[in-house]
Structure formats: structure tokens, C-alpha cells
Design an enzyme around this catalytic site. Structure first.
Site, PDB file in Angstrom:
ATOM      1  N   CYS A 122       0.703  -1.208   0.074  1.00 33.21           N
ATOM      2  CA  CYS A 122       0.297  -0.097  -0.089  1.00 33.21           C
ATOM      3  C   CYS A 122       0.879   1.232   0.046  1.00 33.21           C
ATOM      4  O   CYS A 122       0.271   2.415  -0.372  1.00 33.21           O
ATOM      5  CB  CYS A 122      -0.768  -0.015   1.159  1.00 33.21           C
ATOM      6  N   HIS A 264      -3.235   7.114   3.121  1.00 34.62           N
ATOM      7  CA  HIS A 264      -3.485   5.827   2.719  1.00 34.62           C
ATOM      8  C   HIS A 264      -4.912   5.541   3.111  1.00 34.62           C
ATOM      9  O   HIS A 264      -5.193   5.697   4.171  1.00 34.62           O
ATOM     10  CB  HIS A 264      -2.508   4.713   2.946  1.00 34.62           C
ATOM     11  N   ASN A 294      -9.931  -0.250   0.208  1.00 40.89           N
ATOM     12  CA  ASN A 294      -8.490  -0.134   0.383  1.00 40.89           C
ATOM     13  C   ASN A 294      -8.275  -0.661  -1.226  1.00 40.89           C
ATOM     14  O   ASN A 294      -8.158  -1.772  -1.398  1.00 40.89           O
ATOM     15  CB  ASN A 294      -8.253  -0.746   1.395  1.00 40.89           C
TER      16      ASN A 294
HETATM   17  C1  LIG Z   1     -10.054  -5.601  10.159  1.00 36.40           C
HETATM   18  C2  LIG Z   1     -10.812  -4.417  10.833  1.00 36.40           C
HETATM   19  C3  LIG Z   1     -11.865  -3.816   9.905  1.00 36.40           C
HETATM   20  C4  LIG Z   1     -11.645  -5.118  12.051  1.00 36.40           C
HETATM   21  O1  LIG Z   1     -12.471  -4.238  12.545  1.00 36.40           O
HETATM   22  P1  LIG Z   1     -12.170  -4.118  14.266  1.00 36.40           P
HETATM   23  O2  LIG Z   1     -13.006  -3.093  14.879  1.00 36.40           O
HETATM   24  O3  LIG Z   1     -10.697  -4.103  14.807  1.00 36.40           O
HETATM   25  O4  LIG Z   1     -12.784  -5.352  14.791  1.00 36.40           O
HETATM   26  P2  LIG Z   1     -12.204  -6.728  15.571  1.00 36.40           P
HETATM   27  O5  LIG Z   1     -10.931  -7.180  15.029  1.00 36.40           O
HETATM   28  O6  LIG Z   1     -11.753  -6.019  17.032  1.00 36.40           O
HETATM   29  O7  LIG Z   1     -13.290  -7.773  15.576  1.00 36.40           O
HETATM   30  C5  LIG Z   1     -14.412  -7.445  16.436  1.00 36.40           C
HETATM   31  C6  LIG Z   1     -15.318  -8.556  16.232  1.00 36.40           C
HETATM   32  O8  LIG Z   1     -15.912  -8.566  14.648  1.00 36.40           O
HETATM   33  C7  LIG Z   1     -15.707  -9.457  14.157  1.00 36.40           C
HETATM   34  N1  LIG Z   1     -15.795  -9.416  12.542  1.00 36.40           N
HETATM   35  C8  LIG Z   1     -14.595  -9.229  11.896  1.00 36.40           C
HETATM   36  N2  LIG Z   1     -14.837  -9.116  10.708  1.00 36.40           N
HETATM   37  C9  LIG Z   1     -16.394  -9.143  10.681  1.00 36.40           C
HETATM   38  C10 LIG Z   1     -17.172  -8.749   9.634  1.00 36.40           C
HETATM   39  N3  LIG Z   1     -16.757  -8.556   8.357  1.00 36.40           N
HETATM   40  N4  LIG Z   1     -18.639  -8.724  10.044  1.00 36.40           N
HETATM   41  C11 LIG Z   1     -18.874  -9.021  11.078  1.00 36.40           C
HETATM   42  N5  LIG Z   1     -18.031  -9.387  12.113  1.00 36.40           N
HETATM   43  C12 LIG Z   1     -16.740  -9.301  11.850  1.00 36.40           C
HETATM   44  C13 LIG Z   1     -14.575 -10.353  14.616  1.00 36.40           C
HETATM   45  O9  LIG Z   1     -14.410 -11.392  14.412  1.00 36.40           O
HETATM   46  C14 LIG Z   1     -14.803 -10.030  16.015  1.00 36.40           C
HETATM   47  O10 LIG Z   1     -15.720 -10.772  16.873  1.00 36.40           O
HETATM   48  P3  LIG Z   1     -15.278 -11.560  18.179  1.00 36.40           P
HETATM   49  O11 LIG Z   1     -15.321 -10.297  19.067  1.00 36.40           O
HETATM   50  O12 LIG Z   1     -16.517 -12.203  18.393  1.00 36.40           O
HETATM   51  O13 LIG Z   1     -14.116 -12.199  18.146  1.00 36.40           O
HETATM   52  C15 LIG Z   1      -9.636  -3.284  11.558  1.00 36.40           C
HETATM   53  O14 LIG Z   1      -8.985  -3.760  12.374  1.00 36.40           O
HETATM   54  C16 LIG Z   1      -8.931  -2.700  10.365  1.00 36.40           C
HETATM   55  O15 LIG Z   1      -9.501  -2.127   9.593  1.00 36.40           O
HETATM   56  N6  LIG Z   1      -7.613  -3.135  10.693  1.00 36.40           N
HETATM   57  C17 LIG Z   1      -6.512  -2.741   9.675  1.00 36.40           C
HETATM   58  C18 LIG Z   1      -6.566  -3.443   8.464  1.00 36.40           C
HETATM   59  C19 LIG Z   1      -5.880  -2.675   7.354  1.00 36.40           C
HETATM   60  O16 LIG Z   1      -5.734  -1.641   7.384  1.00 36.40           O
HETATM   61  N7  LIG Z   1      -5.141  -3.548   6.400  1.00 36.40           N
HETATM   62  C20 LIG Z   1      -4.637  -3.209   5.380  1.00 36.40           C
HETATM   63  C21 LIG Z   1      -3.615  -2.674   5.498  1.00 36.40           C
HETATM   64  S1  LIG Z   1      -2.748  -1.699   4.063  1.00 36.40           S
END
Ligand SMILES: CC(C)(COP(=O)(O)OP(=O)(O)OC[C@H]1O[C@@H](n2cnc3c(N)ncnc32)[C@H](O)[C@@H]1OP(=O)(O)O)[C@@H](O)C(=O)NCCC(=O)NCCS
Length: 337
Positions: A122, A264, A294
């Protein structure tokens, strides 16, 4: 004579297929994976993304790049024969070899140019722009085409609801030209960093010399992207904010001197958290993650192109581009538009 570099044209291209959160919910339900429109919207800020039809040759990585590059060339008033160099940032190339830069050169007929790919995930566009700037400053290149383009769909695991909801396909391009060193409008400075110890936060296990793709590994989806979302979120906010502040500091500036911040686009909550840390108003942050998700190396050039074309970014304004990505890679570029 000493030289500087500046962006004289920008362009973007996306596949036709708009994939809304509602479509994603239905797609995942068929695979037995539960998610909801509300969860995706609230946790990521993404409403829809574009996904390439791989059967359509016009929606492959270098085809999207071709379309974005043509628009950037038109804006700069240049033709393919004017290009000396193609720097192509991607982590989802048309083919492992030859490079996407060579595919693009061929499609454009830019035969005066030489080209290469950069894989900084990215952060790719930032790495590419910094590389072009150095070649231009050295006097070896007059006109460079810098592209950030991705077709990530083939490496997404649609059974991993944590990651597949985030990404989209698209391409952004910039024409970067030589300008006298004392020009008001120029790239002021670029700062690149990486930390390979954080590789496990985002990677594709199989498909390289670490791990060949075998039928067994294919069945286990080891050729698909793996992501530790929660950890990455924290690292993203810290590295984006730190990189932005360091770059401003090196230029004896503060956020008060900035007209536009183009981070980004990984998650709207990451962007807001960074703006908050920088104490910088969201109205001055260019955002397209809501409509395109993204798009990895394409997020910054497409957001920049949008702000440039709709007239928000004006001549003489100060613009900061800041990225982070798999690797970990990160960095910033400050410019006077
Ligand atoms: C991935 C991301 C969206 C997850 O959001 P979050 O608020 O951190 O969510 P969490 O990981 O704490 O998960 C919370 C809950 O939602 C659930 N969950 C994850 N994806 C889900 C989805 N698509 N739909 C519903 N629930 C989901 C998880 O399983 C978790 O459930 P649990 O508590 O029962 O285990 C976020 O962490 C993120 O954007 N991270 C950065 C990713 C990134 O930038 N990637 C590219 C880099 S260039």
C-alpha cells in the site's frame, strides 16, 4: 543546472462492477460466512468498492493503469513518446514476469521509456513517486510516469470476513516532470521507511520461493492474503501519524502549514484516528475509501486525482501524502502543488 520534480498530470481508472456492502453480505452468506452491511459500514466506513472482472482484458491491472495513465498524460499535455521512465507500484501484477511496467509500456507504445515495478504494497505509490523524484533531480529523467494499480481480487480469501470486505481494485497515475530547482511548485521532500520484522501482520504465504503453491496448499488457501487486522490498525495509526509529523518537522513546518493531507485509505476509522492525533481537520483530508475501499497502491494517486480534478487542490497549496502497507512499509511525500 539543478532540478526538482513536480506532478503535472493525474488520472484514475476503476473497474465497472460496483460491489456494495449488501452484495458482499449476500456473497459471503453463500459461503456460510456471516457479516452485515451495518458492521462493514461502521467498522470500516466503506460503502462500496469496485472489483475487476478477470475475464475482461480491459479490467486487468495494466489495463486499468493504461486508462489512468492516458488521463494523466492528457492533463499534462504529453504523449506516450514523451515518457522516459515508468515506475509501476503494485503487489498484484498482471504476471510474475514480465513486470507490469513492461506490459503498460507495450500497451501505451511508450517505447522511449524504461520501466520497473515496485512492490511496497500500500506504500507503493509513495515509494514510486520518491524514486521518480530522485531520477528527475539527478537529471537522468525528464518525464516519469508513476502508477499505483491493483487487482487484488485473486489474492483475497472470500471466507475471511476480517479482510475480504476491505479491499477493492483500481489504478491511479501521475506524470512527474523536471522543473528548475527554484520552482515554487515542486516535490519538497520524500521520506521512506520499512520494518520487515512486522511481515506477519499482512502477507501471502504461498506463491514465492518460501512456499510453492501445491494442490494441498491451494486447498488451504495459502496463496491468499492473511491479515492481523487489530494489530495492523494500531500500527497504521502510529506509523501514519509519526511519518506525517517527521516529514513536516524536517521541512520546518507544522500541520498549520498544510492545505491537504492524503493518507492511505485502509479504513475510515484509521484516517479519523490519524487526523485526530495530528489535530488536523477532516475537511482537509482527502478520502475515497467510502467508495472504493482499500485499493492498496492505488489509494493515494486516486484520492489525489479526485482532489485535483474537482478543484479542491489549488496551485501553490501544500499537500502531504502519507502511506503504510504490508512489509511493513511506510513513508510520506510533501509537495507544493
Ligand atoms: C479488520 C478491521 C476492519 C476489524 O475491525 P475491528 O473493529 O478491529 O474488529 P475486531 O478485529 O476487533 O473484531 C471485532 C469482532 O468483529 C468480528 N468481525 C470481523 N470481521 C467482521 C465482519 N466482516 N463482519 C462481522 N463481524 C466481523 C470479529 O470476528 C470480532 O468478533 P469477536 O469479538 O466475536 O471475535 C480493522 O481492525 C482494520 O481495519 N484493521 C486494519 C486493516 C488494514 O488496514 N489492512 C490493510 C493494511 S494496508
Amino acid at each position: 543546472m539543478n532540478f526538482a520534480a513536480r506532478i503535472t498530470g493525474t488520472g484514475s481508472a476503476f473497474p465497472k462492477n460496483r460491489v456494495t456492502n449488501s452484495t458482499i453480505v449476500k456473497k459471503l452468506a453463500k459461503l456460510g460466512v456471516e457479516t452485515s452491511e451495518k458492521w462493514i459500514r461502521e467498522r470500516t466506513g466503506i460503502q462500496e468498492r469496485r472489483i475487476s472482472d478477470l475475464e475482461n482484458p480491459n479490467e486487468r491491472n495494466s489495463s486499468l493503469a493504461f486508462s489512468a495513465a492516458q488521463k494523466a498524460l492528457d492533463m499534462a499535455g504529453k504523449s506516450p513518446e514523451d515518457i522516459d521512465q515508468i515506475i509501476y507500484a503494485t503487489c498484484s501484477p498482471d504476471t510474475p514476469l514480465p513486470s507490469s511496467a513492461c506490459w503498460l509500456q507495450h500497451k501505451m507504445g511508450a517505447y522511449k521509456a524504461w520501466g520497473m515495478d515496485i512492490n511496497a504494497a500500500c506504500s507503493g505509490f509513495i515509494y514510486g513517486l520518491a524514486t521518480a523524484e530522485r531520477f528527475i533531480r539527478s537529471g537522468q529523467v525528464v518525464t516519469s510516469l508513476v502508477v499505483g494499480a491493483e487487482v487484488l481480487n485473486p489474492i483475497l480469501n472470500w471466507e475471511d470476513r476480517n479482510s475480504c470486505i476491505l479491499f477493492g481494485d483500481g489504478a491511479g497515475a501521475a506524470i512527474v516532470e523536471q522543473t528548475p530547482e527554484d520552482s515554487a511548485r515542486q516535490i519538497l521532500s520524500s521520506h521512506l521507511l520499512s520494518d520487515g520484522s512486522l511481515w506477519e501482520l499482512l502477507y501471502v504465504p504461498a506463491g514465492g520461493s518460501n512456499m510453492e503453491v501445491t494442490p494441498e496448499r491451494y486447498a488451504k488457501k495459502l496463496h491468499k492474503l492473511r491479515m492481523k487486522g487489530k494489530e495492523l490498525f494500531k500500527v497504521a495509526v502510529k506509523t501514519l501519524a509519526d511519518s506525517a509529523l517527521q516529514t513536516l518537522k524536517k521541512n520546518h513546518m507544522t500541520t498549520d502549514d498544510l492545505d491537504w493531507f492524503v493518507p492511505h485509505q485502509a479504513n475510515h476509522r484509521i484516517i479519523e484516528a490519524v487526523a485526530n492525533r495530528l489535530d488536523f481537520p477532516m475537511e482537509k483530508v482527502l478520502v475515497n475509501v467510502d467508495r472504493f475501499g482499500n485499493t492498496s497502491a492505488a489509494t493515494i494517486p486516486t484520492a489525489l486525482d479526485e482532489g485535483n480534478r474537482d478543484g479542491r487542490i489549488k496551485q501553490g497549496q501544500t499537500v502531504l501524502l502519507t502511506a503504510f502497507g504490508a512489509g511493513l512499509t511506510y513513508g510520506s511525500i510533501l509537495m507544493r502543488w
